[in-house]
Design a protein around this motif. Structure first.
Motif, short mmCIF file in Angstrom:
data_model
loop_
_atom_site.label_atom_id
_atom_site.label_comp_id
_atom_site.label_asym_id
_atom_site.label_seq_id
_atom_site.Cartn_x
_atom_site.Cartn_y
_atom_site.Cartn_z
N ASP A 103 0.82 -1.21 0.00
CA ASP A 103 0.00 0.00 0.00
C ASP A 103 0.85 1.26 0.00
OD1 ASP A 103 -2.10 1.75 0.15
OD2 ASP A 103 -2.42 1.49 2.30
N SER A 104 1.91 1.23 0.79
CA SER A 104 2.76 2.43 0.90
C SER A 104 3.50 2.76 -0.39
CB SER A 104 3.79 2.24 2.03
OG SER A 104 4.60 1.11 1.79
N PHE A 105 3.61 1.79 -1.31
CA PHE A 105 4.28 2.05 -2.58
C PHE A 105 3.51 3.02 -3.46
CE2 PHE A 105 6.35 -2.42 -2.36
CZ PHE A 105 7.35 -1.90 -1.54
N THR A 113 4.25 5.71 -7.02
CA THR A 113 3.58 5.65 -8.32
C THR A 113 2.50 6.70 -8.50
OG1 THR A 113 1.97 4.05 -7.45
CG2 THR A 113 3.99 3.15 -8.46
N GLY A 114 2.11 7.34 -7.41
CA GLY A 114 1.04 8.33 -7.49
C GLY A 114 -0.34 7.71 -7.49
N VAL A 115 -0.42 6.41 -7.22
CA VAL A 115 -1.71 5.71 -7.16
C VAL A 115 -2.12 5.57 -5.70
CG1 VAL A 115 -2.97 3.59 -7.70
CG2 VAL A 115 -1.23 4.46 -9.29
N GLU A 116 -3.28 6.06 -5.36
CA GLU A 116 -3.74 6.00 -3.98
C GLU A 116 -4.80 4.91 -3.81
OE1 GLU A 116 -5.12 9.74 -2.61
OE2 GLU A 116 -3.23 10.79 -3.01
N VAL A 155 1.10 1.57 -14.35
CA VAL A 155 2.06 2.68 -14.34
C VAL A 155 3.27 2.34 -15.19
CG1 VAL A 155 3.63 4.03 -12.89
CG2 VAL A 155 1.30 3.51 -12.09
N SER A 156 3.70 3.28 -16.00
CA SER A 156 4.87 3.09 -16.85
C SER A 156 5.95 4.08 -16.46
CB SER A 156 4.49 3.26 -18.33
OG SER A 156 5.61 3.12 -19.15
N ASP A 157 7.11 3.57 -16.02
CA ASP A 157 8.20 4.45 -15.59
C ASP A 157 9.51 3.67 -15.69
OD1 ASP A 157 10.08 5.98 -13.82
OD2 ASP A 157 8.29 7.20 -13.54
N ALA A 158 10.56 4.32 -16.14
CA ALA A 158 11.86 3.65 -16.32
C ALA A 158 12.61 3.49 -15.01
CB ALA A 158 12.71 4.43 -17.32
N ASP A 159 12.18 4.17 -13.98
CA ASP A 159 12.86 4.08 -12.69
C ASP A 159 12.80 2.64 -12.18
OD1 ASP A 159 12.83 4.07 -9.61
OD2 ASP A 159 13.57 6.08 -10.08
N ILE A 199 10.33 1.95 -9.28
CA ILE A 199 8.92 1.97 -9.68
C ILE A 199 8.59 0.72 -10.51
CG2 ILE A 199 7.18 3.20 -11.03
CD1 ILE A 199 8.45 5.80 -10.16
N SER A 200 9.55 0.29 -11.33
CA SER A 200 9.34 -0.93 -12.11
C SER A 200 9.10 -2.13 -11.19
CB SER A 200 10.55 -1.20 -13.02
OG SER A 200 10.68 -0.19 -13.99
N MET A 201 9.83 -2.18 -10.09
CA MET A 201 9.65 -3.28 -9.14
C MET A 201 8.28 -3.17 -8.45
SD MET A 201 10.75 -6.05 -7.99
CE MET A 201 12.39 -6.00 -8.76
N VAL A 202 7.85 -1.95 -8.16
CA VAL A 202 6.53 -1.76 -7.57
C VAL A 202 5.45 -2.24 -8.54
CG1 VAL A 202 4.84 -0.03 -6.86
CG2 VAL A 202 7.22 0.17 -6.09
N VAL A 203 5.62 -1.93 -9.82
CA VAL A 203 4.66 -2.36 -10.84
C VAL A 203 4.61 -3.88 -10.91
CG1 VAL A 203 4.20 -2.39 -13.32
CG2 VAL A 203 4.84 -0.24 -12.21
N LYS A 204 5.77 -4.54 -10.83
CA LYS A 204 5.81 -6.00 -10.83
C LYS A 204 5.09 -6.55 -9.60
CE LYS A 204 10.09 -6.58 -13.48
NZ LYS A 204 11.50 -7.06 -13.44
#
Length: 233
Positions: A54-56, A60-63, A79-83, A86-91
């Motif tokens: 949740d804290s991630f 990502t800017g997603v609440e 979410v699409s981001d090269a960081d 953030i990529s790990m959060v998306v996974k």
């Protein structure tokens, strides 16, 4: 020369007993209970997983707005981001989304299986309540032995034992509180309606156990009538 038939060995007896136990364990209704238990467990896992990521949402800017966790996972996974972080959060969100997809498949499968195994019960109280009833009861063979009074308070075990220990009022309903219309009634009238539902439920369960179809529509109409009467008084 006639040979005497040899006695079965202990090994053979144990093997036969083991096969019988496995066969008894995986009757269709007990298999459904196992799948439904898995559905309940995966739901709990999804909620626990949500707490971990949740804290991630800050990255990502997603609440998370206290809605369906799966909607949160879906938004975060998009979410699409090269960081790299953030990529790990998306996974991580994608893993949550996969669990949600599996849960949906489980719910669909168990719902269809419930209709096949206990059609009268599903018609009377709905698929979700029928599954919970089967799960709490431990199988159709147990359910068919229950009187209507047991169905009425099934799911209120904590309140019942508290009543036995401390003398608090006895519970008037258990999981049947979820039957449509009961929760909206005044507390003093819920027990009477739950008893009506339980009486009809006992009939439906027995019909399912013996493979007979009955007129559940008339039963539902009677329950609906009783609910309307209770609201108008």
């Amino acid at each position: 020369m006639i040979r005497e038939k040899s006695e079965p060995s202990l090994h053979d007896l144990l093997m036969e007993y083991g096969k019988k136990r496995i066969k008894d364990e995986f009757t269709e209704d007990r298999l459904l209970i196992k799948f439904y238990s898995l559905y309940e467990e995966i739901t709990e896992i999804i909620n626990l997983y949500l707490e971990k990521i949740d804290s991630f949402g800050i990255l990502t800017g997603v609440e998370y707005n206290q809605d369906d966790p799966c909607l949160y996972f879906r938004s975060m996974a998009a979410v699409s981001d090269a960081d790299p972080s953030i990529s790990m959060v998306v996974k991580s969100a994608s893993i949550g989304l996969s669990m949600c997809s599996f849960r949906t498949d489980l719910f669909q499968f168990t719902s269809e299986m419930a209709v096949r195994i206990m059609p009268n019960t599903v018609d009377l109280i709905g698929g979700s309540l029928a599954l919970e009833l089967l799960w709490r009861s431990g199988g159709l063979r147990n359910m068919v032995k229950f009187p209507a009074s047991t169905f009425q308070v099934l799911g209120s075990e904590k309140a019942f034992f508290k009543h036995m220990r401390t003398g608090t009022p006895s519970p008037k309903h258990g999981f049947l509180f979820k039957y449509p219309g009961i929760s909206s009634l005044p507390p003093s009238k819920r027990g009477k309606i739950a008893r009506t539902v339980a009486n009809k439920l006992a009939i439906a369960v027995r019909a399912d156990f013996y493979g007979t179809r009955i007129d559940t529509e008339t039963m539902k109409n009677l329950i609906t009538k009783r609910i309307h009467e209770a609201k108008s008084k």
